[in-house]
Design an enzyme around this catalytic site. Structure first.
Site, PDB file in Angstrom:
ATOM      1  CB  SER A 144      90.938 -23.072  58.906  1.00 52.89           C
ATOM      2  OG  SER A 144      90.147 -23.636  59.932  1.00 52.89           O
ATOM      3  CB  THR A 168      90.910 -17.623  53.195  1.00 57.29           C
ATOM      4  OG1 THR A 168      90.305 -16.594  53.961  1.00 57.29           O
ATOM      5  CG2 THR A 168      92.414 -17.430  53.283  1.00 57.29           C
ATOM      6  CG  ASP A 169      87.473 -13.358  52.725  1.00 59.70           C
ATOM      7  OD1 ASP A 169      88.065 -13.984  53.627  1.00 59.70           O
ATOM      8  OD2 ASP A 169      86.366 -12.805  52.905  1.00 59.70           O
ATOM      9  CD  GLU A 170      90.899 -14.586  57.680  1.00 65.09           C
ATOM     10  OE1 GLU A 170      92.020 -14.470  58.201  1.00 65.09           O
ATOM     11  OE2 GLU A 170      89.907 -14.992  58.289  1.00 65.09           O
ATOM     12  CE1 TYR A 222      93.677 -20.120  57.392  1.00 66.76           C
ATOM     13  CE2 TYR A 222      92.643 -17.950  57.417  1.00 66.76           C
ATOM     14  CZ  TYR A 222      92.700 -19.251  56.936  1.00 66.76           C
ATOM     15  OH  TYR A 222      91.781 -19.662  56.001  1.00 66.76           O
ATOM     16  CE  LYS A 278      94.093 -21.463  52.709  1.00 64.13           C
ATOM     17  NZ  LYS A 278      93.997 -22.913  52.345  1.00 64.13           N
TER      18      LYS A 278
HETATM   19  C1  LIG Z   1      85.932 -16.890  67.689  1.00 65.03           C
HETATM   20  C2  LIG Z   1      85.511 -15.455  67.873  1.00 65.03           C
HETATM   21  C3  LIG Z   1      85.525 -14.567  66.813  1.00 65.03           C
HETATM   22  N1  LIG Z   1      85.153 -13.267  67.007  1.00 65.03           N
HETATM   23  C4  LIG Z   1      85.185 -12.366  65.831  1.00 65.03           C
HETATM   24  C5  LIG Z   1      86.495 -12.340  65.070  1.00 65.03           C
HETATM   25  C6  LIG Z   1      86.035 -12.066  63.642  1.00 65.03           C
HETATM   26  O1  LIG Z   1      85.867 -10.675  63.457  1.00 65.03           O
HETATM   27  C7  LIG Z   1      84.682 -12.754  63.542  1.00 65.03           C
HETATM   28  C8  LIG Z   1      84.727 -14.139  62.940  1.00 65.03           C
HETATM   29  O2  LIG Z   1      85.763 -14.846  63.597  1.00 65.03           O
HETATM   30  P1  LIG Z   1      86.157 -16.335  63.187  1.00 65.03           P
HETATM   31  O3  LIG Z   1      84.934 -17.175  63.248  1.00 65.03           O
HETATM   32  O4  LIG Z   1      87.311 -16.729  64.022  1.00 65.03           O
HETATM   33  O5  LIG Z   1      86.535 -16.187  61.656  1.00 65.03           O
HETATM   34  P2  LIG Z   1      87.597 -15.218  60.886  1.00 65.03           P
HETATM   35  O6  LIG Z   1      88.712 -14.839  61.763  1.00 65.03           O
HETATM   36  O7  LIG Z   1      86.831 -14.125  60.249  1.00 65.03           O
HETATM   37  O8  LIG Z   1      88.136 -16.254  59.810  1.00 65.03           O
HETATM   38  C9  LIG Z   1      87.277 -17.219  59.185  1.00 65.03           C
HETATM   39  O9  LIG Z   1      86.927 -16.819  57.881  1.00 65.03           O
HETATM   40  C10 LIG Z   1      87.946 -16.873  56.918  1.00 65.03           C
HETATM   41  C11 LIG Z   1      87.373 -16.387  55.621  1.00 65.03           C
HETATM   42  O10 LIG Z   1      87.147 -15.003  55.713  1.00 65.03           O
HETATM   43  C12 LIG Z   1      88.525 -18.270  56.839  1.00 65.03           C
HETATM   44  O11 LIG Z   1      89.590 -18.281  55.941  1.00 65.03           O
HETATM   45  C13 LIG Z   1      89.029 -18.706  58.204  1.00 65.03           C
HETATM   46  O12 LIG Z   1      89.510 -20.012  58.159  1.00 65.03           O
HETATM   47  C14 LIG Z   1      87.903 -18.596  59.197  1.00 65.03           C
HETATM   48  O13 LIG Z   1      88.396 -18.902  60.481  1.00 65.03           O
HETATM   49  O14 LIG Z   1      84.213 -12.850  64.894  1.00 65.03           O
HETATM   50  C15 LIG Z   1      84.723 -12.797  68.232  1.00 65.03           C
HETATM   51  O15 LIG Z   1      84.352 -11.613  68.382  1.00 65.03           O
HETATM   52  N2  LIG Z   1      84.706 -13.677  69.283  1.00 65.03           N
HETATM   53  C16 LIG Z   1      85.089 -14.982  69.160  1.00 65.03           C
HETATM   54  O16 LIG Z   1      85.078 -15.725  70.167  1.00 65.03           O
END
Ligand SMILES: Cc1cn([C@H]2C[C@H](O)[C@@H](COP(=O)(O)OP(=O)(O)O[C@H]3O[C@H](CO)[C@@H](O)[C@H](O)[C@H]3O)O2)c(=O)[nH]c1=O
Length: 350
Positions: free
Chosen positions: A86, A131-133, A156, A160
């Site tokens: 994910s 997921t909404d992605e 990813y 999905k």
């Molecule tokens: C890990 C990380 C993320 N980010 C940013 C990237 C994204 O814009 C936002 C959230 O990142 P993430 O927590 O990795 O989640 P995102 O890429 O949105 O995806 C999540 O949300 C999705 C649903 O929208 C799920 O399907 C995915 O499995 C899940 O990982 O924060 C940062 O700026 N710094 C970071 O270190």
């Protein structure tokens, strides 16, 4: 007695779904099928592991024969499929792992269910959690609805999207009963600290930099994981077959605003002077193919099934931080060993 297999039940969202079904439905036998990869952890389910209606099965959905064997032996009434790779950043480094688990793994489950349920598709359900992605990215305005065309941008989300298409195709081609739900970003207890919120909570505790990608103006729609588990319960029991439902919190945040809120709450809870965590914010190189904005229109599940989030973001976030502060042992366990190597590898170019 109804029998339900929940795949990925030792993972973040899966463990909340397993807990809900095991405790709320003693009349169901719940089978948690999980490969226990880095993101799956039986510690997440200690409170329900001795319930008589709970069984854990360690197995990998990429193993077609094993899936056939397990599903024919249990002969479940339903499968709730959450097992997936994910994390978007991981998918950029290793797309094939995502194809294997998310696409081939899903098709393996579908094949087994198609054959074993033959002749009684009407009494069974393949419920696929997505997921909404899959919808790609939005501009400043607009929302994803169930009819928004698929337009995935990361390995990813492409994997999905492919799995969603297979589920739908098996419904059309073989007549299997299915439902798909596409949910926005989840947060809450037991989330592996590679995702934004738990990673940043972990780093604030440890006084480590908070790597904000790009300009930090990316927008996500956040939903408390327990509200997602409640939605899954409702859809499983009341959702219309061959339908898709979007699930989201109507709760959009720009990353930088969310990070600043998190910093403020953490300073307060840790008894540190205001502004301490803010100093850890570090703007780093952007994620390639980074989707600018996600926002879900959850009107369909709201009007047709009566679901809406039960907690505000402020409450959910505060409970989440408290949980991580109270469960430092859990955090220490999941971030020991391979995690440190992963973390350094992931951020070395950022
Ligand atoms: C890990 C990380 C993320 N980010 C940013 C990237 C994204 O814009 C936002 C959230 O990142 P993430 O927590 O990795 O989640 P995102 O890429 O949105 O995806 C999540 O949300 C999705 C649903 O929208 C799920 O399907 C995915 O499995 C899940 O990982 O924060 C940062 O700026 N710094 C970071 O270190």
């Amino acid at each position: 007695m109804k029998k339900i297999i929940i795949t990925g039940g030792a993972g973040f969202i899966g463990s909340h779904v397993v807990r809900r079904f095991v405790t709320k439905y003693p009349q169901y036998q719940i089978y948690n099928l999980d490969a226990l990869t880095y993101a799956g952890n039986l510690e997440n389910l200690r409170d329900v592991e001795n319930f008589p209606n709970y069984t854990f099965i360690k197995a990998d959905i990429t193993d077609a024969d094993k899936m056939y064997e397990i599903i024919s032996e249990i002969d479940p009434d339903g499968v709730i499929h959450l097992a997936a790779e994910s994390h978007v950043d991981r998918s950029i480094n290793d797309p094939l792992a995502f194809v294997k688990t998310n696409v081939i793994g899903t098709v393996n489950l579908l094949n087994a269910c198609r054959d074993i349920w033959k002749g009684r598709y009407d009494e069974t359900l393949f419920y696929h959690i997505s997921t909404d992605e899959v919808y790609g990215t939005l501009g400043e305005s607009g929302l994803f609805t169930e009819t928004t065309p698929y337009d995935p941008n990361s390995p990813y989300s492409a994997s999905k999207a492919a799995s969603d298409h297979f589920v739908r195709a098996y419904g059309e081609t073989y007549g299997m009963n299915y439902i798909i739900t596409n949910c926005s970003n989840n947060y809450g207890p037991f989330q592996f600290p590679e995702k934004l919120i738990p990673l940043f909570i972990n780093n604030i505790i440890a006084n480590k930099p908070l790597p904000v990608y790009g300009d930090g103006l990316y927008t996500r729609d956040w939903l408390y994981v327990i509200d997602h588990a409640m939605a899954i319960d409702l859809v499983y029991h009341k959702g219309a077959k061959h339908e898709t439902y979007n699930i989201g919190g109507f709760n959009e945040w720009k990353n930088i605003d969310l990070v600043r809120l998190l910093c403020r709450l953490m300073d307060k809870k840790l008894g540190r002077p205001e502004g301490t965590a803010d100093k850890l914010i570090t703007f780093v190189k952007d994620r390639p193919g980074h989707d600018r904005r996600y926002a879900i229109d959850a009107t369909k599940i709201n009007t047709e099934l009566g679901w809406k989030p039960s907690v505000t973001f402020e409450t959910g976030l505060s409970e989440t931080i408290d949980w991580y502060l109270e469960n430092t042992e859990w955090l220490k366990n999941v971030t020991s060993g391979a995690y440190q190597k992963y973390y350094e590898e992931m951020y070395k170019n950022r």
